[in-house]
Write a protein that holds these residues in place. Structure first.
Motif, short mmCIF file in Angstrom:
data_model
loop_
_atom_site.label_atom_id
_atom_site.label_comp_id
_atom_site.label_asym_id
_atom_site.label_seq_id
_atom_site.Cartn_x
_atom_site.Cartn_y
_atom_site.Cartn_z
N ARG A 94 0.86 -1.19 0.00
CA ARG A 94 0.00 0.00 0.00
C ARG A 94 0.88 1.23 0.00
O ARG A 94 2.10 1.13 0.01
N ARG A 95 0.25 2.40 0.00
CA ARG A 95 0.98 3.67 -0.02
C ARG A 95 0.51 4.55 1.12
O ARG A 95 -0.60 4.40 1.60
N ASP A 96 1.39 5.48 1.54
CA ASP A 96 1.02 6.38 2.62
C ASP A 96 0.30 7.60 2.06
O ASP A 96 0.07 7.70 0.85
N LYS A 97 -0.05 8.54 2.94
CA LYS A 97 -0.82 9.71 2.50
C LYS A 97 -0.04 10.62 1.56
O LYS A 97 -0.63 11.47 0.90
N TYR A 98 1.27 10.43 1.47
CA TYR A 98 2.08 11.21 0.54
C TYR A 98 2.32 10.47 -0.77
O TYR A 98 3.06 10.93 -1.63
#
Length: 163
Positions: A94-98
């Protein structure tokens, strides 16, 4: 009409299965990397955030023996040294908020997140996968555990980006 309904249901189930498969795939990133800070790598131009840990921010200072200690810079240096073990392989799901991939990364077979926590230069974070390594570092007084420090999440809140 019954066969048409069965075919339509099979097509819908197949499409859902493909979508679920695409969403659950890990993104594998490989190559040489350098440390941006204690929990972020630059891997061939892609910023990758080590999952499960939170390291002191690059500009963060801690107090050790009554003196300021650049614990954020120390965390970056220790991560950079670990990267010298060889090419890095990261598995991100997954990816973070950035928009950065959140990944378990290894160099020379060593889990970099676990290494940073064991060295006392990151805290176990979100899910506590590295809680045992943190307890060991804390008991030994390694890194930030031998100092007075503000948890990185609190330090970021007190020092927002751009300030």
């Amino acid at each position: 009409m019954r066969i048409k309904d069965l075919v339509m249901a099979a097509l819908i189930l197949g499409a859902l299965w493909l979508l679920a498969d695409l969403l659950s795939r890990e993104e594998i990133l490989e190559g040489h990397a350098f440390a941006v800070d204690g929990d972020t790598l630059d891997l061939a131009g892609t910023r990758v955030r080590l999952t499960g840990i939170d390291a002191p921010e690059l500009r963060q200072e801690c107090m050790r023996a009554g003196r300021p200690w650049a614990c954020g810079e120390a965390a970056r240096r220790v991560l950079q040294e670990a990267l010298r073990a060889g090419p890095v392989t990261c598995a991100a799901s997954r990816r973070d908020k950035y928009g950065r991939p959140l990944a378990v990364c290894r160099a020379g077979g060593v889990d970099l997140s676990e290494h940073m926590v064991q060295q006392g230069l990151a805290v176990a974070y979100l899910g506590r996968a590295y809680a045992g390594a943190e307890a060991e570092a804390r008991a030994a007084g390694r890194g930030i555990w031998g100092a007075s420090f503000q948890p990185p999440v609190d330090w970021r809140a007190a020092h927002p980006r751009g300030s």
